[in-house]
Design a protein around this motif. Structure first.
Motif, PDB file in Angstrom:
ATOM      1  N   LEU A  38      -9.710 -67.558-106.752  1.00 49.69           N
ATOM      2  CA  LEU A  38      -8.498 -67.966-106.038  1.00 49.69           C
ATOM      3  C   LEU A  38      -7.270 -67.800-106.929  1.00 49.69           C
ATOM      4  O   LEU A  38      -6.250 -67.238-106.509  1.00 49.69           O
ATOM      5  CB  LEU A  38      -8.651 -69.416-105.577  1.00 49.69           C
ATOM      6  CG  LEU A  38      -7.575 -70.029-104.689  1.00 49.69           C
ATOM      7  CD1 LEU A  38      -8.149 -71.202-103.904  1.00 49.69           C
ATOM      8  CD2 LEU A  38      -6.368 -70.509-105.491  1.00 49.69           C
ATOM      9  N   THR A  42      -4.090 -64.934-106.451  1.00 49.01           N
ATOM     10  CA  THR A  42      -2.913 -65.566-105.840  1.00 49.01           C
ATOM     11  C   THR A  42      -1.733 -65.487-106.789  1.00 49.01           C
ATOM     12  O   THR A  42      -1.787 -66.020-107.897  1.00 49.01           O
ATOM     13  CB  THR A  42      -3.196 -67.046-105.501  1.00 49.01           C
ATOM     14  OG1 THR A  42      -4.351 -67.124-104.655  1.00 49.01           O
ATOM     15  CG2 THR A  42      -2.012 -67.665-104.786  1.00 49.01           C
ATOM     16  N   LEU A  47       1.482 -70.903-102.694  1.00 49.04           N
ATOM     17  CA  LEU A  47       0.314 -70.510-101.916  1.00 49.04           C
ATOM     18  C   LEU A  47      -0.961 -70.941-102.632  1.00 49.04           C
ATOM     19  O   LEU A  47      -1.923 -71.415-102.007  1.00 49.04           O
ATOM     20  CB  LEU A  47       0.320 -68.999-101.686  1.00 49.04           C
ATOM     21  CG  LEU A  47      -0.861 -68.424-100.901  1.00 49.04           C
ATOM     22  CD1 LEU A  47      -0.953 -69.070 -99.520  1.00 49.04           C
ATOM     23  CD2 LEU A  47      -0.725 -66.905-100.780  1.00 49.04           C
ATOM     24  N   GLY A  48      -0.975 -70.780-103.959  1.00 50.19           N
ATOM     25  CA  GLY A  48      -2.135 -71.206-104.726  1.00 50.19           C
ATOM     26  C   GLY A  48      -2.393 -72.701-104.587  1.00 50.19           C
ATOM     27  O   GLY A  48      -3.543 -73.136-104.434  1.00 50.19           O
ATOM     28  N   ARG A  51      -3.950 -73.415-101.230  1.00 43.12           N
ATOM     29  CA  ARG A  51      -5.370 -73.045-101.176  1.00 43.12           C
ATOM     30  C   ARG A  51      -6.232 -74.039-101.950  1.00 43.12           C
ATOM     31  O   ARG A  51      -7.334 -74.389-101.507  1.00 43.12           O
ATOM     32  CB  ARG A  51      -5.539 -71.629-101.732  1.00 43.12           C
ATOM     33  CG  ARG A  51      -4.973 -70.548-100.824  1.00 43.12           C
ATOM     34  CD  ARG A  51      -5.067 -69.177-101.448  1.00 43.12           C
ATOM     35  NE  ARG A  51      -4.669 -68.144-100.502  1.00 43.12           N
ATOM     36  CZ  ARG A  51      -4.533 -66.853-100.811  1.00 43.12           C
ATOM     37  NH1 ARG A  51      -4.764 -66.441-102.065  1.00 43.12           N
ATOM     38  NH2 ARG A  51      -4.183 -65.976 -99.893  1.00 43.12           N
ATOM     39  N   TRP A  54      -6.721 -77.094 -99.913  1.00 44.21           N
ATOM     40  CA  TRP A  54      -7.785 -76.902 -98.911  1.00 44.21           C
ATOM     41  C   TRP A  54      -9.146 -77.196 -99.529  1.00 44.21           C
ATOM     42  O   TRP A  54      -9.979 -77.882 -98.913  1.00 44.21           O
ATOM     43  CB  TRP A  54      -7.748 -75.464 -98.382  1.00 44.21           C
ATOM     44  CG  TRP A  54      -8.778 -75.229 -97.314  1.00 44.21           C
ATOM     45  CD1 TRP A  54      -8.606 -75.406 -95.970  1.00 44.21           C
ATOM     46  CD2 TRP A  54     -10.141 -74.809 -97.513  1.00 44.21           C
ATOM     47  NE1 TRP A  54      -9.788 -75.112 -95.308  1.00 44.21           N
ATOM     48  CE2 TRP A  54     -10.733 -74.744 -96.223  1.00 44.21           C
ATOM     49  CE3 TRP A  54     -10.908 -74.474 -98.624  1.00 44.21           C
ATOM     50  CZ2 TRP A  54     -12.068 -74.373 -96.041  1.00 44.21           C
ATOM     51  CZ3 TRP A  54     -12.243 -74.111 -98.445  1.00 44.21           C
ATOM     52  CH2 TRP A  54     -12.816 -74.055 -97.169  1.00 44.21           C
ATOM     53  N   TRP A  55      -9.376 -76.715-100.744  1.00 48.52           N
ATOM     54  CA  TRP A  55     -10.661 -76.969-101.399  1.00 48.52           C
ATOM     55  C   TRP A  55     -10.852 -78.450-101.697  1.00 48.52           C
ATOM     56  O   TRP A  55     -11.948 -78.995-101.521  1.00 48.52           O
ATOM     57  CB  TRP A  55     -10.773 -76.142-102.685  1.00 48.52           C
ATOM     58  CG  TRP A  55     -11.233 -74.747-102.430  1.00 48.52           C
ATOM     59  CD1 TRP A  55     -10.462 -73.627-102.344  1.00 48.52           C
ATOM     60  CD2 TRP A  55     -12.576 -74.320-102.202  1.00 48.52           C
ATOM     61  NE1 TRP A  55     -11.247 -72.527-102.074  1.00 48.52           N
ATOM     62  CE2 TRP A  55     -12.543 -72.920-101.985  1.00 48.52           C
ATOM     63  CE3 TRP A  55     -13.793 -74.979-102.159  1.00 48.52           C
ATOM     64  CZ2 TRP A  55     -13.700 -72.188-101.731  1.00 48.52           C
ATOM     65  CZ3 TRP A  55     -14.962 -74.242-101.908  1.00 48.52           C
ATOM     66  CH2 TRP A  55     -14.904 -72.858-101.698  1.00 48.52           C
ATOM     67  N   GLU A  70     -18.458 -71.901 -94.638  1.00 47.28           N
ATOM     68  CA  GLU A  70     -17.990 -71.303 -95.889  1.00 47.28           C
ATOM     69  C   GLU A  70     -19.186 -71.344 -96.849  1.00 47.28           C
ATOM     70  O   GLU A  70     -19.751 -72.410 -97.088  1.00 47.28           O
ATOM     71  CB  GLU A  70     -16.805 -72.104 -96.440  1.00 47.28           C
ATOM     72  CG  GLU A  70     -15.954 -71.395 -97.472  1.00 47.28           C
ATOM     73  CD  GLU A  70     -16.664 -71.229 -98.814  1.00 47.28           C
ATOM     74  OE1 GLU A  70     -16.445 -70.207 -99.488  1.00 47.28           O
ATOM     75  OE2 GLU A  70     -17.431 -72.145 -99.174  1.00 47.28           O
TER      76      GLU A  70
END
Length: 219
Positions: A38, A42, A47-48, A51, A54-55, A70
């Motif tokens: 990731l 990225t 944006l990183g 993401r 989200w994790w 996933e």
């Protein structure tokens, strides 16, 4: 940081975990691989961070709802959570990786925070494997920092990361690792070998021999 690539040494180390927990250790390492990928792919910090958020949320939800479609999360659900490791306990690993996005320049304090967070992978893996009295947090931090040192472009930052990693890994190497945790001890020894002044190539006979000796003796 290391991605999902062919890695015979790591394949060897995975065999040190007992058969019923081997897939769980592979799943934890796959989580680390996914987070490394990731960051590697990225370019925009915002944006990183999205993401990584989200994790974090996905790992926390593993304790309450079925995993989404996933592969890494499915593997964690099937192979790690049944052995007493919670999804929430894996969130600090994400926090560790997030340091690399938050900091424009990696000073020693930021590197320590990275190592402490990412190094929690060893703590989770130790719980999975049934480790007893092993220096999991210390070895995990050293392992994370050694890998960071091998992937930084700035030589001064590389030197700082190496200097932080060495004493952690040297101290961990003085312990006789329990049989259950020798896969993790071998990962720590492997990181020490990577920090040598003139490191041998991965898979070199001397490196493999050192890992095999650890499997036999715990040293």
């Amino acid at each position: 940081m290391t991605g999902i690539v062919e890695d015979p040494e790591r394949d060897l180390v995975l065999t040190y975990a007992r058969a019923g927990r081997r897939a769980g250790l592979a799943a934890l390492l796959a989580l680390d691989d996914a987070l490394a990928k990731l960051l590697r792919t990225t370019r925009e910090p915002a944006l990183g961070q999205m993401r990584l958020a989200w994790w974090r949320e996905a790992l926390e939800k593993l304790d309450h709802v079925p995993a989404p479609a996933e592969p890494v999360l499915k593997a964690l659900e099937a192979e790690v959570l049944p052995h007493g490791v919670t999804g929430a306990s894996l969130v600090p690993i994400v926090h560790g990786w997030e340091v690399l996005i938050e900091e424009e320049q990696l000073a020693a304090d930021a590197m320590r925070r990275f190592g402490e967070g990412r190094g929690q992978l060893f703590v989770a893996a130790g719980a999975l494997l049934g480790a007893a009295g092993d220096p999991l947090a210390q070895a995990g931090q050293g392992w994370a920092l050694a890998d960071l040192a091998g992937n930084l472009e700035d030589e001064k930052e590389r030197a700082v990361a190496r200097d932080l990693a060495r004493p952690l890994l040297e101290d961990a190497a003085r312990t006789r690792w329990s049989r259950s945790a020798r896969a993790l001890g071998a990962l720590a020894h492997r990181a020490r070998l990577d920090l040598a002044e003139a490191p041998k190539a991965a898979g070199a006979p001397s490196r493999v021999g050192r890992l095999l000796w650890h499997r036999l003796t715990g040293r």
